[in-house]
Design an enzyme around this catalytic site. Structure first.
Site, short mmCIF file in Angstrom:
data_model
loop_
_atom_site.label_atom_id
_atom_site.label_comp_id
_atom_site.label_asym_id
_atom_site.label_seq_id
_atom_site.Cartn_x
_atom_site.Cartn_y
_atom_site.Cartn_z
CB SER A 6 -5.72 7.25 7.75
OG SER A 6 -5.91 6.85 9.07
CE LYS A 13 -4.66 -0.31 1.97
NZ LYS A 13 -5.45 0.07 3.15
O1 PNS Z 1 -7.61 0.58 7.92
P1 PNS Z 1 -8.30 -0.28 6.91
O2 PNS Z 1 -7.60 -0.18 5.58
O3 PNS Z 1 -9.76 0.03 6.81
O4 PNS Z 1 -8.18 -1.81 7.39
C1 PNS Z 1 -8.56 -2.87 6.58
C2 PNS Z 1 -8.19 -4.24 7.21
C3 PNS Z 1 -6.77 -4.25 7.69
C4 PNS Z 1 -9.11 -4.48 8.40
C5 PNS Z 1 -8.44 -5.33 6.14
O5 PNS Z 1 -7.82 -4.95 4.95
C6 PNS Z 1 -7.90 -6.70 6.56
O6 PNS Z 1 -8.42 -7.31 7.46
N1 PNS Z 1 -6.82 -7.15 5.90
C7 PNS Z 1 -6.14 -8.40 6.20
C8 PNS Z 1 -6.30 -9.41 5.07
C9 PNS Z 1 -7.65 -10.11 5.13
O7 PNS Z 1 -7.99 -10.75 6.10
N2 PNS Z 1 -8.42 -9.96 4.04
C10 PNS Z 1 -9.73 -10.54 3.91
C11 PNS Z 1 -10.80 -9.56 4.33
S1 PNS Z 1 -12.41 -10.21 4.14
#
Ligand code: PNS
Length: 176
Positions: A130, A43
């Protein structure tokens, strides 16, 4: 009695007043709350993982049942590893809902015993993200009142070349 551990996952790049508002609320209803920062180099984050971790550690010092950790891979696997029974996510406006619902239901499919709990931050933070904080700071605008003072300071250090140069000079060994 059953202790409920919850994780609060996110990128926190950088942490905002909205995140802290949610952490304060979560710490009241869960026995333990783990703020879990996703390791997401793809990212291209503004703050490195150790920088984000340190900021969150300082900012959550006052909450005795809150800790900060990092994770990669699937969030549900990390939740299982730390024995979390719940995931805390914030919903600001209806626009968040669709994405959050999709993610919550997908996570439920992956791990049915993990509950997603949504909480609303205080309304003055309902427009805060953010991404917008990063954009405003990078374009020279003020983020006062949107992020804690510590984060404001770190943003200044990160984005102001003069401050950066001064720090680089300070950390260089003095001439022999
Ligand atoms: O701060 P954000 O970008 O809203 O957080 C998003 C986050 C970290 C919660 C989400 O991208 C995540 O859980 N990523 C880990 C990978 C994962 O489990 N992906 C499947 C989601 S259904």
């Amino acid at each position: 009695m059953k202790r409920v551990i919850a994780i609060y996952p996110g990128s926190f790049d950088p942490p905002t007043h909205g995140h802290l508002d949610l952490i304060a609320r979560g710490s009241k209803i869960f026995d333990q709350l783990i703020v879990a920062i996703l390791r997401n180099p793809e990212k291209g984050p503004l703050f490195t993982l150790p920088e984000r971790r340190r900021m969150l550690e300082i900012l959550t010092e006052e909450f005795k049942n809150v800790e900060v950790d990092t994770f990669d891979g699937l969030m549900v696997d990390y939740a299982a590893k730390v024995k979390a029974g719940a995931v805390l996510r914030g919903i600001r406006a209806i626009s968040d809902y669709e994405y959050e619902l999709q993610m919550a239901l997908m996570n439920r499919k992956l791990r049915p015993d993990l509950e997603t709990v949504f909480m609303m931050p205080a309304e003055q933070y309902s427009y805060l993200s953010s991404r917008l904080v990063r954009e405003i700071a990078q374009l020279g605008g003020s983020v006062q009142g949107l992020v804690p003072e510590l984060v404001e300071q770190r943003l200044r250090e990160k984005l102001d070349p003069a401050i950066k140069l001064e720090h680089a000079r300070e950390s260089k060994p003095r001439g022999r």
